[in-house]
Design an enzyme around this catalytic site. Sequence first.
Site, PDB file in Angstrom:
ATOM      1  N   ASP A 184     -11.062 -26.686 -13.981  1.00 51.57           N
ATOM      2  CA  ASP A 184     -11.384 -27.492 -13.849  1.00 51.57           C
ATOM      3  C   ASP A 184     -10.530 -27.959 -11.656  1.00 51.57           C
ATOM      4  O   ASP A 184     -11.451 -28.545 -10.898  1.00 51.57           O
ATOM      5  CB  ASP A 184     -11.717 -29.485 -14.165  1.00 51.57           C
ATOM      6  N   HIS A 222      -0.425 -11.105  11.803  1.00 54.37           N
ATOM      7  CA  HIS A 222      -1.248 -12.039  11.040  1.00 54.37           C
ATOM      8  C   HIS A 222       0.448 -11.904  10.053  1.00 54.37           C
ATOM      9  O   HIS A 222      -0.081 -12.468   8.614  1.00 54.37           O
ATOM     10  CB  HIS A 222      -2.243 -11.351  10.797  1.00 54.37           C
ATOM     11  N   ASP A 244       1.991 -19.361  15.454  1.00 55.81           N
ATOM     12  CA  ASP A 244       0.504 -19.431  15.500  1.00 55.81           C
ATOM     13  C   ASP A 244      -0.348 -20.418  14.167  1.00 55.81           C
ATOM     14  O   ASP A 244       0.116 -20.554  14.165  1.00 55.81           O
ATOM     15  CB  ASP A 244       0.071 -18.038  15.751  1.00 55.81           C
ATOM     16  N   ASP A 282      -6.467 -23.541  18.587  1.00 52.57           N
ATOM     17  CA  ASP A 282      -5.415 -21.744  18.479  1.00 52.57           C
ATOM     18  C   ASP A 282      -4.434 -21.888  19.200  1.00 52.57           C
ATOM     19  O   ASP A 282      -5.013 -21.600  20.507  1.00 52.57           O
ATOM     20  CB  ASP A 282      -6.827 -20.465  18.294  1.00 52.57           C
ATOM     21  N   HIS A 331      -3.362  -5.773  20.875  1.00 56.77           N
ATOM     22  CA  HIS A 331      -4.871  -6.744  20.590  1.00 56.77           C
ATOM     23  C   HIS A 331      -5.450  -7.079  21.485  1.00 56.77           C
ATOM     24  O   HIS A 331      -4.825  -6.912  22.862  1.00 56.77           O
ATOM     25  CB  HIS A 331      -4.500  -7.964  19.224  1.00 56.77           C
ATOM     26  N   HIS A 377     -10.613 -14.601  22.645  1.00 59.99           N
ATOM     27  CA  HIS A 377     -11.751 -14.315  21.519  1.00 59.99           C
ATOM     28  C   HIS A 377     -12.816 -15.838  21.992  1.00 59.99           C
ATOM     29  O   HIS A 377     -12.118 -16.886  21.970  1.00 59.99           O
ATOM     30  CB  HIS A 377     -11.456 -14.407  20.145  1.00 59.99           C
ATOM     31  N   HIS A 379     -12.158 -17.322  15.738  1.00 62.01           N
ATOM     32  CA  HIS A 379     -12.862 -16.374  15.777  1.00 62.01           C
ATOM     33  C   HIS A 379     -14.656 -16.605  15.887  1.00 62.01           C
ATOM     34  O   HIS A 379     -15.038 -16.744  15.307  1.00 62.01           O
ATOM     35  CB  HIS A 379     -12.646 -15.080  15.238  1.00 62.01           C
ATOM     36  N   GLU A 399      -4.320 -15.097  25.193  1.00 60.37           N
ATOM     37  CA  GLU A 399      -3.345 -15.074  24.007  1.00 60.37           C
ATOM     38  C   GLU A 399      -2.561 -13.435  24.209  1.00 60.37           C
ATOM     39  O   GLU A 399      -2.806 -12.513  22.879  1.00 60.37           O
ATOM     40  CB  GLU A 399      -3.884 -15.095  22.359  1.00 60.37           C
ATOM     41  N   TYR A 420       5.098  -7.160  21.661  1.00 61.65           N
ATOM     42  CA  TYR A 420       6.588  -7.305  20.198  1.00 61.65           C
ATOM     43  C   TYR A 420       6.657  -5.591  19.979  1.00 61.65           C
ATOM     44  O   TYR A 420       6.143  -4.550  19.799  1.00 61.65           O
ATOM     45  CB  TYR A 420       4.584  -7.226  19.110  1.00 61.65           C
ATOM     46  N   ARG A 423       4.115 -14.754  21.421  1.00 52.37           N
ATOM     47  CA  ARG A 423       2.684 -14.262  22.341  1.00 52.37           C
ATOM     48  C   ARG A 423       2.498 -15.561  22.805  1.00 52.37           C
ATOM     49  O   ARG A 423       3.307 -16.952  22.568  1.00 52.37           O
ATOM     50  CB  ARG A 423       1.785 -14.007  21.311  1.00 52.37           C
ATOM     51  N   GLU A 430      -0.362 -18.445  23.257  1.00 53.01           N
ATOM     52  CA  GLU A 430      -1.582 -18.442  23.349  1.00 53.01           C
ATOM     53  C   GLU A 430      -2.300 -20.637  24.062  1.00 53.01           C
ATOM     54  O   GLU A 430      -2.055 -20.903  23.296  1.00 53.01           O
ATOM     55  CB  GLU A 430      -1.742 -18.663  22.097  1.00 53.01           C
TER      56      GLU A 430
HETATM   57  N1  GLY Z   1      -4.844 -16.998  14.961  1.00 51.01           N
HETATM   58  C1  GLY Z   1      -5.513 -15.999  15.370  1.00 51.01           C
HETATM   59  C2  GLY Z   1      -5.678 -16.053  16.436  1.00 51.01           C
HETATM   60  O1  GLY Z   1      -5.230 -15.551  17.170  1.00 51.01           O
HETATM   61  O2  GLY Z   1      -6.711 -14.534  16.162  1.00 51.01           O
HETATM   62 MN    MN Z   2      -6.594 -16.895  18.673  1.00 57.19          MN
HETATM   63 MN    MN Z   3      -3.049 -17.696  16.937  1.00 61.12          MN
END
Ligand code: GLY
Ligand code: MN
Ligand code: MN
Length: 454
Positions: A51, A255, A272, A283, A363, A367, A374, A397, A401, A421, A423
């Site tokens: 349930d 990630h 993050d 984000d 990366h 975005h 995203h 961002e 690394y 990072r 961001e």
């Molecule tokens: N938190 C995922 C990214 O920064 O794209």
């Molecule tokens: Mn991001």
């Molecule tokens: Mn992020």
Amino acid sequence: MWEDSVQAIGDEPAVISNDEFSSRQSRLFSQLRPTDLLIITAPHESRRSNDVHYPYRTSSDMLYLCGWEDPDAIFCAHNEDGKWVTTLFVQPKDVLKEIWEGRRPGVEGATNNWPIDNAHSHGDMTEILSKMLVSCSRVFVKLGIDSDVDQLVEQEMKANSRDRQKLGIGPVSIVDPSNIINELRLRKSSAEINLMRHSAKIASQAHIQAMANTKPGVGEWQLEGIIEGVFKYCKSSGTAYPCIIGSGENATILHYTVNDDTCDDGEVLLIDAGCEYKGYASDITRSWPVNGKFSDAQAEIYQVVLDSQLAAIDQCRVGNKYDAPHMTARRVLAEGLIKLGIINQSLEDALLPDGELSKWYMHNTGHWLGLDVHDVGIYRPNGETRNFEEGMVITVEPGLYFGAWRPDVDCPQRYANIGIRIEDDVLITKDGPDVLSGDCPKTIVDIESIVGTA
Ligand code: GLY
Ligand code: MN
Ligand code: MN
């Protein structure tokens, strides 16, 4: 800490008004033909076991066009005598279901309070939608989200093919409405910006509380608890995506979401985490030393990333190409790593796709951000790189690394397992970049003054 955070984020902004929903709908309809039928679907609820269901989150297009949040909803629009008529299929009132699962607006509540012309019970969807399908020519629907709708559209296309040849009416083609809706969603209204700023303020407070509670021995999961606690306490619906809370080598995994390691003295911690407020995502990433003081090596890398982030944010201006921040961030990162002796190539070579920078920065720099983390919006419409316009929101961002665990690179020992990072969420305005997440500290001095102070 909870009340401090609530104080710092300030009053809740106004929600999206029905007038604004109607204006979004009108802008969409103006791009359709009178014989078109628009169907906006949402995913079905997903069962976890017996349930228990996973928390429900409707489709962002449903939220964008009418703000309806409950499951079993379908939004349609068709044209009658030159006027667009909107219809929402909803869960009907049902006392037994409501006793167990919560109150429902039902058909009457939807008609009276939501920006639609008609509402019907979801159970009447097949009959009513079939009629609409018979008299349209193009069906604007995103397939693959609601299998019931997909089947109905396919069935009506087949069933009416003969009539269509004889009478000239009936559905002839299926078109994905995403291209039109995504263009609308890409440019945020002032009401949306207020909600996004609030979302970023909540996330900033969560990061500040996580910084204050960081000390050697704390669990990544414990900081996750604090972050999610602040999100909820400040009345967001929760996370916009799973929190990434990585200490030591975990900070070099882009990630990483297991969050089950202990933060140790001498390590860098990368968090993050962003929340969702009234459907809108924030984000934010920050990186800080677990013991509250950057080592020389950590500070060297941190400052390179911060310099690149500040330079990239400065590129977020009306008329610049959307990838200008990425180009700038890469250049500043490469220059910094050359200066530190980590890259032994010319700047030009380091920036090539197979140059040394991509070993440590692999990366993109940002975005779109909005109802989805995203968010939607084509980056290169018709193959042309898009220019920034007022009202767009993009993340910035950059990171570096140095995973010492990686078999594919020779990690410099001095920087082993440093992952940084930084961001932020940046709104494009005619007056330049507006950092929605500007409440979240990021200079070395500011971060060191907070970490471990709880
Ligand atoms: N938190 C995922 C990214 O920064 O794209
Ligand atoms: Mn991001
Ligand atoms: Mn992020």
